[in-house]
Design a protein around this motif. Structure first.
Motif, PDB file in Angstrom:
ATOM      1  N   PRO A 108       4.369   6.636  -9.905  1.00 44.29           N
ATOM      2  CA  PRO A 108       3.539   7.346  -8.931  1.00 44.29           C
ATOM      3  C   PRO A 108       4.157   7.239  -7.539  1.00 44.29           C
ATOM      4  O   PRO A 108       4.665   6.180  -7.164  1.00 44.29           O
ATOM      5  CB  PRO A 108       2.199   6.601  -9.007  1.00 44.29           C
ATOM      6  N   PRO A 109       4.114   8.309  -6.760  1.00 45.65           N
ATOM      7  CA  PRO A 109       4.722   8.275  -5.420  1.00 45.65           C
ATOM      8  C   PRO A 109       4.185   7.148  -4.548  1.00 45.65           C
ATOM      9  O   PRO A 109       4.955   6.538  -3.783  1.00 45.65           O
ATOM     10  CB  PRO A 109       4.373   9.648  -4.840  1.00 45.65           C
ATOM     11  N   LEU A 110       2.894   6.847  -4.660  1.00 49.25           N
ATOM     12  CA  LEU A 110       2.325   5.766  -3.850  1.00 49.25           C
ATOM     13  C   LEU A 110       2.984   4.443  -4.204  1.00 49.25           C
ATOM     14  O   LEU A 110       3.360   3.675  -3.308  1.00 49.25           O
ATOM     15  CB  LEU A 110       0.812   5.683  -4.065  1.00 49.25           C
ATOM     16  N   GLN A 111       3.137   4.160  -5.488  1.00 50.70           N
ATOM     17  CA  GLN A 111       3.730   2.900  -5.898  1.00 50.70           C
ATOM     18  C   GLN A 111       5.201   2.801  -5.484  1.00 50.70           C
ATOM     19  O   GLN A 111       5.684   1.734  -5.113  1.00 50.70           O
ATOM     20  CB  GLN A 111       3.586   2.708  -7.412  1.00 50.70           C
ATOM     21  N   THR A 112       5.897   3.916  -5.546  1.00 49.12           N
ATOM     22  CA  THR A 112       7.296   3.933  -5.101  1.00 49.12           C
ATOM     23  C   THR A 112       7.378   3.609  -3.613  1.00 49.12           C
ATOM     24  O   THR A 112       8.226   2.814  -3.182  1.00 49.12           O
ATOM     25  CB  THR A 112       7.932   5.305  -5.371  1.00 49.12           C
ATOM     26  N   ALA A 113       6.488   4.204  -2.827  1.00 48.14           N
ATOM     27  CA  ALA A 113       6.492   3.947  -1.384  1.00 48.14           C
ATOM     28  C   ALA A 113       6.135   2.490  -1.083  1.00 48.14           C
ATOM     29  O   ALA A 113       6.753   1.846  -0.224  1.00 48.14           O
ATOM     30  CB  ALA A 113       5.518   4.891  -0.691  1.00 48.14           C
ATOM     31  N   VAL A 114       5.132   1.964  -1.804  1.00 48.70           N
ATOM     32  CA  VAL A 114       4.729   0.576  -1.602  1.00 48.70           C
ATOM     33  C   VAL A 114       5.878  -0.369  -1.938  1.00 48.70           C
ATOM     34  O   VAL A 114       6.168  -1.314  -1.191  1.00 48.70           O
ATOM     35  CB  VAL A 114       3.480   0.247  -2.458  1.00 48.70           C
ATOM     36  N   TRP A 115       6.557  -0.100  -3.044  1.00 44.23           N
ATOM     37  CA  TRP A 115       7.669  -0.958  -3.437  1.00 44.23           C
ATOM     38  C   TRP A 115       8.789  -0.952  -2.401  1.00 44.23           C
ATOM     39  O   TRP A 115       9.327  -2.003  -2.043  1.00 44.23           O
ATOM     40  CB  TRP A 115       8.224  -0.522  -4.790  1.00 44.23           C
ATOM     41  N   ARG A 116       9.134   0.208  -1.912  1.00 44.20           N
ATOM     42  CA  ARG A 116      10.233   0.296  -0.941  1.00 44.20           C
ATOM     43  C   ARG A 116       9.912  -0.464   0.334  1.00 44.20           C
ATOM     44  O   ARG A 116      10.783  -1.127   0.913  1.00 44.20           O
ATOM     45  CB  ARG A 116      10.547   1.761  -0.649  1.00 44.20           C
ATOM     46  N   LEU A 117       8.670  -0.393   0.767  1.00 45.10           N
ATOM     47  CA  LEU A 117       8.271  -1.135   1.962  1.00 45.10           C
ATOM     48  C   LEU A 117       8.248  -2.630   1.698  1.00 45.10           C
ATOM     49  O   LEU A 117       8.763  -3.431   2.486  1.00 45.10           O
ATOM     50  CB  LEU A 117       6.898  -0.658   2.436  1.00 45.10           C
ATOM     51  N   ARG A 118       7.658  -3.009   0.581  1.00 43.79           N
ATOM     52  CA  ARG A 118       7.580  -4.432   0.236  1.00 43.79           C
ATOM     53  C   ARG A 118       8.960  -5.046   0.115  1.00 43.79           C
ATOM     54  O   ARG A 118       9.205  -6.158   0.610  1.00 43.79           O
ATOM     55  CB  ARG A 118       6.825  -4.593  -1.078  1.00 43.79           C
ATOM     56  N   SER A 119       9.874  -4.360  -0.528  1.00 47.78           N
ATOM     57  CA  SER A 119      11.193  -4.921  -0.771  1.00 47.78           C
ATOM     58  C   SER A 119      11.976  -5.119   0.518  1.00 47.78           C
ATOM     59  O   SER A 119      12.932  -5.902   0.554  1.00 47.78           O
ATOM     60  CB  SER A 119      11.982  -4.021  -1.720  1.00 47.78           C
ATOM     61  N   ARG A 120      11.561  -4.460   1.584  1.00 48.14           N
ATOM     62  CA  ARG A 120      12.215  -4.587   2.891  1.00 48.14           C
ATOM     63  C   ARG A 120      11.398  -5.419   3.875  1.00 48.14           C
ATOM     64  O   ARG A 120      11.589  -5.332   5.083  1.00 48.14           O
ATOM     65  CB  ARG A 120      12.508  -3.194   3.464  1.00 48.14           C
ATOM     66  N   ALA A 121      10.468  -6.198   3.344  1.00 46.85           N
ATOM     67  CA  ALA A 121       9.655  -7.127   4.131  1.00 46.85           C
ATOM     68  C   ALA A 121       8.626  -6.428   5.010  1.00 46.85           C
ATOM     69  O   ALA A 121       8.137  -7.022   5.967  1.00 46.85           O
ATOM     70  CB  ALA A 121      10.536  -8.049   4.984  1.00 46.85           C
ATOM     71  N   CYS A 122       8.270  -5.190   4.671  1.00 40.21           N
ATOM     72  CA  CYS A 122       7.258  -4.451   5.446  1.00 40.21           C
ATOM     73  C   CYS A 122       5.915  -4.546   4.729  1.00 40.21           C
ATOM     74  O   CYS A 122       5.324  -3.533   4.324  1.00 40.21           O
ATOM     75  CB  CYS A 122       7.687  -3.003   5.629  1.00 40.21           C
ATOM     76  N   TRP A 123       5.414  -5.761   4.554  1.00 40.26           N
ATOM     77  CA  TRP A 123       4.203  -5.957   3.771  1.00 40.26           C
ATOM     78  C   TRP A 123       2.987  -5.317   4.422  1.00 40.26           C
ATOM     79  O   TRP A 123       2.135  -4.759   3.720  1.00 40.26           O
ATOM     80  CB  TRP A 123       3.946  -7.451   3.580  1.00 40.26           C
ATOM     81  N   THR A 124       2.877  -5.390   5.728  1.00 41.01           N
ATOM     82  CA  THR A 124       1.708  -4.821   6.403  1.00 41.01           C
ATOM     83  C   THR A 124       1.662  -3.312   6.218  1.00 41.01           C
ATOM     84  O   THR A 124       0.585  -2.741   5.959  1.00 41.01           O
ATOM     85  CB  THR A 124       1.730  -5.173   7.906  1.00 41.01           C
ATOM     86  N   ASP A 125       2.807  -2.665   6.331  1.00 36.90           N
ATOM     87  CA  ASP A 125       2.860  -1.215   6.124  1.00 36.90           C
ATOM     88  C   ASP A 125       2.528  -0.852   4.682  1.00 36.90           C
ATOM     89  O   ASP A 125       1.830   0.136   4.425  1.00 36.90           O
ATOM     90  CB  ASP A 125       4.243  -0.678   6.488  1.00 36.90           C
ATOM     91  N   ALA A 126       3.039  -1.636   3.746  1.00 34.75           N
ATOM     92  CA  ALA A 126       2.745  -1.378   2.334  1.00 34.75           C
ATOM     93  C   ALA A 126       1.250  -1.543   2.058  1.00 34.75           C
ATOM     94  O   ALA A 126       0.640  -0.733   1.344  1.00 34.75           O
ATOM     95  CB  ALA A 126       3.556  -2.321   1.452  1.00 34.75           C
ATOM     96  N   ALA A 127       0.654  -2.594   2.635  1.00 35.29           N
ATOM     97  CA  ALA A 127      -0.777  -2.831   2.446  1.00 35.29           C
ATOM     98  C   ALA A 127      -1.602  -1.707   3.063  1.00 35.29           C
ATOM     99  O   ALA A 127      -2.657  -1.322   2.527  1.00 35.29           O
ATOM    100  CB  ALA A 127      -1.173  -4.168   3.056  1.00 35.29           C
ATOM    101  N   ALA A 128      -1.135  -1.148   4.172  1.00 34.71           N
ATOM    102  CA  ALA A 128      -1.857  -0.052   4.825  1.00 34.71           C
ATOM    103  C   ALA A 128      -1.905   1.188   3.929  1.00 34.71           C
ATOM    104  O   ALA A 128      -2.899   1.926   3.925  1.00 34.71           O
ATOM    105  CB  ALA A 128      -1.209   0.280   6.162  1.00 34.71           C
ATOM    106  N   LEU A 129      -0.842   1.428   3.170  1.00 34.98           N
ATOM    107  CA  LEU A 129      -0.844   2.560   2.248  1.00 34.98           C
ATOM    108  C   LEU A 129      -1.916   2.403   1.166  1.00 34.98           C
ATOM    109  O   LEU A 129      -2.490   3.386   0.699  1.00 34.98           O
ATOM    110  CB  LEU A 129       0.524   2.715   1.587  1.00 34.98           C
ATOM    111  N   LEU A 130      -2.166   1.171   0.787  1.00 34.69           N
ATOM    112  CA  LEU A 130      -3.145   0.912  -0.272  1.00 34.69           C
ATOM    113  C   LEU A 130      -4.574   0.812   0.249  1.00 34.69           C
ATOM    114  O   LEU A 130      -5.521   0.891  -0.533  1.00 34.69           O
ATOM    115  CB  LEU A 130      -2.797  -0.395  -0.981  1.00 34.69           C
ATOM    116  N   GLU A 131      -4.736   0.653   1.556  1.00 39.25           N
ATOM    117  CA  GLU A 131      -6.073   0.368   2.106  1.00 39.25           C
ATOM    118  C   GLU A 131      -7.122   1.416   1.740  1.00 39.25           C
ATOM    119  O   GLU A 131      -8.251   1.051   1.369  1.00 39.25           O
ATOM    120  CB  GLU A 131      -5.987   0.193   3.621  1.00 39.25           C
ATOM    121  N   PRO A 132      -6.824   2.720   1.808  1.00 40.97           N
ATOM    122  CA  PRO A 132      -7.858   3.700   1.444  1.00 40.97           C
ATOM    123  C   PRO A 132      -8.316   3.567  -0.007  1.00 40.97           C
ATOM    124  O   PRO A 132      -9.473   3.864  -0.320  1.00 40.97           O
ATOM    125  CB  PRO A 132      -7.167   5.053   1.676  1.00 40.97           C
TER     126      PRO A 132
END
Length: 265
Positions: free
Chosen positions: A17-41
């Motif tokens: 899923p595009p959301l999971q791909t985006a979350v993974w890319r952010l997480r893998s680059r230490a952007c946890w807050t940004d990844a969490a923001a994508l999941l917040e809604p």
């Protein structure tokens, strides 16, 4: 220092899923807050999204020493949404891991809470439940780094390793390889340690798990002779600086100054 693990293969295959791909890319680059923001809604009403968001924010705590209040708030939200045994077990596993991180980093001693929460997760999750390998791995962390029981840790890591292999969870395998290798290194089994650390590094590089690559390089350096060990440490230092000094606990091991840890809030 132990690193952490979340469930999921970490792949970005075409059918993800595009959301999971985006979350993974952010997480893998230490952007946890940004990844969490994508999941917040989604986390407001979806137990799986709430649990994943909690895991991301907990990983941020363990790698940076920051964001404890955000992780606690996310965890309480995930616990409130949990309805099934699997969901409640997953939430208990995350509570145990957050308490473990707090204890390991010396923020607050929550070792008893960690053990109780992981025991509750074990009672709720069936032996074949998807979250069982991750739970076994985290019980291994408690045994190795809190209870100082390497034999119990090895048994838990081996269960986690077998479960991750059966489920094709490559990212979790990178963690089980690394921690089994660390136990081998402590016992002077250099060949076994070198193999496990090499496998962990290989998987993380293949998955593009950038934030976990420097710790894997440092671990392998401990099992390699010079000058290979120096080359590995230099590469780890380059990645450490590239990611802005995370994981913060790695700084003393690669001889570069890390950022001053912020107060846990």
């Amino acid at each position: 220092m132990a690193d952490t693990a979340m469930s999921g293969s970490g792949t970005t295959a075409d059918d993800d899923p595009p959301l999971q791909t985006a979350v993974w890319r952010l997480r893998s680059r230490a952007c946890w807050t940004d990844a969490a923001a994508l999941l917040e809604p989604h986390a407001a009403g979806d137990p799986a999204a709430a649990l994943q968001r909690t895991a991301l924010l907990t990983e941020r705590c363990l790698y940076t020493g920051e964001g404890w209040t955000d992780a606690e708030d996310a965890l309480r939200g995930a616990e409130a949404l949990a309805r099934t045994d699997d969901e409640r077990g997953g939430a208990a596993c995350e509570r145990g891991h957050l308490a473990y991180a707090s204890t390991l980093l010396g923020v607050r001693d929550r070792a008893d809470e960690a053990s109780v929460a992981l025991s509750r997760a074990a009672a709720l999750l069936a032996p074949a439940a998807p979250g069982r390998p991750l739970l076994d791995f985290r019980r291994g962390l408690i045994a190795q780094y809190i209870a100082d029981s390497p034999q119990s840790a090895r048994a838990a890591y081996r269960r986690a390793h077998a479960g991750a292999a059966a489920r094709g969870d490559e990212l979790l395998l990178s963690f089980t390889w690394r921690h089994l290798a660390s136990l081998a290194l402590q016992e002077g089994e250099l060949a076994e340690a070198r193999h496990g650390f090499s496998e962990s590094l290989r998987i993380r590089e293949e998955l593009g798990y950038l934030v976990g690559t420097a710790p894997a390089l440092i671990s392998l350096a401990e099992a390699e002779p010079e000058p290979e060990a120096a080359r590995l440490r230099a590469e780890a230092g380059r990645l450490f600086r590239l990611l802005g000094g995370v994981p913060t606990w790695l700084a003393p091991r690669i001889g570069v100054p890390g950022p001053r840890p912020a107060a846990a809030t």
